[in-house]
Design a protein around this motif. Structure first.
Motif, PDB file in Angstrom:
ATOM      1  N   ALA A  33       1.011  -0.793   0.096  1.00  0.00           N
ATOM      2  CA  ALA A  33      -0.341  -0.522  -0.210  1.00  0.00           C
ATOM      3  C   ALA A  33       0.940   1.270  -0.287  1.00  0.00           C
ATOM      4  O   ALA A  33       0.762   2.309  -0.663  1.00  0.00           O
ATOM      5  N   GLU A  34       1.886   1.413   0.792  1.00  0.00           N
ATOM      6  CA  GLU A  34       2.854   2.436   1.069  1.00  0.00           C
ATOM      7  C   GLU A  34       3.518   2.899  -0.402  1.00  0.00           C
ATOM      8  O   GLU A  34       3.956   4.051  -1.031  1.00  0.00           O
ATOM      9  N   ALA A  56      -3.374  -3.874   3.982  1.00  0.00           N
ATOM     10  CA  ALA A  56      -2.985  -2.823   2.728  1.00  0.00           C
ATOM     11  C   ALA A  56      -4.509  -1.896   2.550  1.00  0.00           C
ATOM     12  O   ALA A  56      -4.422  -0.671   2.375  1.00  0.00           O
ATOM     13  N   LEU A  57      -5.798  -1.837   2.718  1.00  0.00           N
ATOM     14  CA  LEU A  57      -7.088  -1.014   3.430  1.00  0.00           C
ATOM     15  C   LEU A  57      -6.447  -0.271   4.124  1.00  0.00           C
ATOM     16  O   LEU A  57      -7.337   0.931   3.464  1.00  0.00           O
ATOM     17  N   GLU A  58      -6.191  -0.418   5.166  1.00  0.00           N
ATOM     18  CA  GLU A  58      -5.882   0.504   6.679  1.00  0.00           C
ATOM     19  C   GLU A  58      -4.674   1.197   6.305  1.00  0.00           C
ATOM     20  O   GLU A  58      -4.911   2.091   7.010  1.00  0.00           O
ATOM     21  N   ALA A  59      -3.943   0.905   4.931  1.00  0.00           N
ATOM     22  CA  ALA A  59      -2.782   1.523   5.191  1.00  0.00           C
ATOM     23  C   ALA A  59      -3.198   2.210   3.881  1.00  0.00           C
ATOM     24  O   ALA A  59      -2.112   3.220   3.509  1.00  0.00           O
ATOM     25  N   GLY A  60      -4.613   2.445   3.340  1.00  0.00           N
ATOM     26  CA  GLY A  60      -4.618   3.956   2.396  1.00  0.00           C
ATOM     27  C   GLY A  60      -4.369   2.730   1.076  1.00  0.00           C
ATOM     28  O   GLY A  60      -4.599   3.755   0.142  1.00  0.00           O
ATOM     29  N   GLY A  61      -4.197   1.191   0.431  1.00  0.00           N
ATOM     30  CA  GLY A  61      -4.044   1.495  -1.002  1.00  0.00           C
ATOM     31  C   GLY A  61      -4.815   0.702  -1.859  1.00  0.00           C
ATOM     32  O   GLY A  61      -5.870   0.463  -1.131  1.00  0.00           O
ATOM     33  N   LEU A  84     -16.952  -3.490   2.152  1.00  0.00           N
ATOM     34  CA  LEU A  84     -17.371  -2.851   1.597  1.00  0.00           C
ATOM     35  C   LEU A  84     -16.948  -1.778   1.344  1.00  0.00           C
ATOM     36  O   LEU A  84     -17.917  -0.440   0.740  1.00  0.00           O
ATOM     37  N   ARG A  85     -15.260  -1.035   2.015  1.00  0.00           N
ATOM     38  CA  ARG A  85     -14.562  -0.508   1.253  1.00  0.00           C
ATOM     39  C   ARG A  85     -15.182  -0.315   0.173  1.00  0.00           C
ATOM     40  O   ARG A  85     -14.768  -1.004  -0.966  1.00  0.00           O
ATOM     41  N   ASP A  86     -15.171   1.816  -0.261  1.00  0.00           N
ATOM     42  CA  ASP A  86     -14.733   2.029  -1.981  1.00  0.00           C
ATOM     43  C   ASP A  86     -13.560   1.338  -2.227  1.00  0.00           C
ATOM     44  O   ASP A  86     -13.450   1.594  -3.170  1.00  0.00           O
ATOM     45  N   GLU A  87     -12.636   1.581  -1.138  1.00  0.00           N
ATOM     46  CA  GLU A  87     -10.598   0.979  -2.082  1.00  0.00           C
ATOM     47  C   GLU A  87     -10.584  -0.565  -2.276  1.00  0.00           C
ATOM     48  O   GLU A  87     -10.526  -0.669  -3.235  1.00  0.00           O
ATOM     49  N   LEU A  88     -11.668  -0.686  -2.556  1.00  0.00           N
ATOM     50  CA  LEU A  88     -11.762  -2.609  -2.501  1.00  0.00           C
ATOM     51  C   LEU A  88     -13.122  -2.809  -4.105  1.00  0.00           C
ATOM     52  O   LEU A  88     -13.640  -2.682  -3.523  1.00  0.00           O
ATOM     53  N   GLU A  89     -11.998  -3.130  -5.650  1.00  0.00           N
ATOM     54  CA  GLU A  89     -12.729  -3.434  -6.251  1.00  0.00           C
ATOM     55  C   GLU A  89     -13.479  -4.607  -6.302  1.00  0.00           C
ATOM     56  O   GLU A  89     -12.315  -5.579  -5.703  1.00  0.00           O
ATOM     57  N   THR A  90     -14.479  -4.802  -6.381  1.00  0.00           N
ATOM     58  CA  THR A  90     -14.585  -6.564  -6.587  1.00  0.00           C
ATOM     59  C   THR A  90     -15.466  -6.622  -7.398  1.00  0.00           C
ATOM     60  O   THR A  90     -16.246  -6.033  -8.729  1.00  0.00           O
TER      61      THR A  90
END
Length: 190
Positions: A33-34, A56-61, A84-90
């Protein structure tokens, strides 16, 4: 080596008995993520799949989860807040083979963390594809806490007994740390 913008991570839907497996997956998720490298994975909500995606999501990835329809129905996804986060593409595919092809298409290289039969299936398929020239993408096995020592010995045994060439065995790089893994992809910590 071409620029790496996304890496496919094959790993278990269980966490395993050794806490080192989850800790290595967590650290890897944070570092990728970094570095701004998108993780492509099997969209699992449990085990090492969940650990690396959540980290990764929690680190902004950015994370892309790819799942065949029958598993999506079985797992009733998404039922975990991070999924459910927007950062996760499914991405939902019709079949498992389509899932594996989609993971391949979206990735600049492959990482194999500890896992079970599905992880081994994905590893051997991508290794075979590299051997027969379907791709030239890097393939790195993260031998967390020595988990893949027996696999490494098996691959060496295959060469020693004349069923493969050393150059094909060398298509899979085995590493023991996050820093070694990054170096195998021509990367370093930010």
């Amino acid at each position: 080596m071409p620029k790496i913008s996304s890496l496919c991570v094959y790993c278990g839907s269980q966490a395993g008995h050794n806490p080192a497996y989850a800790e290595d997956a967590r650290q890897l998720g944070i570092v990728l993520a970094e570095l701004g490298i998108m993780i492509v994975y099997g969209h699992g909500a449990t085990g090492l799949m969940s650990v690396i995606a959540d980290a990764a999501l929690e680190a902004g990835g950015r994370v892309t989860g790819i799942l065949p329809k029958h598993l999506a129905l079985m797992e009733r996804l998404p039922d975990k807040p991070s999924l459910l986060r927007d950062e996760l593409e499914t991405v939902i595919t019709d079949a498992m083979h389509e899932r594996k092809q989609e993971m391949f298409n979206r990735s600049d290289g492959f990482i194999v963390l500890p896992g079970s039969y599905g992880t081994l299936d994905e590893f051997f398929e991508i290794l075979t594809w590299k051997k027969i020239g379907i791709h030239k993408k890097p393939l790195v096995v993260f031998d967390s806490a020595g988990y893949y020592e027996p696999l490494k010995r098996l691959l060496d045994h295959v060469v020693e007994n004349g069923f493969s060439k050393q150059e094909h065995r060398d298509n899979a790089t085995f590493v023991r740390t996050v820093d070694e893994l990054l170096a195998a992809f021509g990367l370093s910590r930010p």
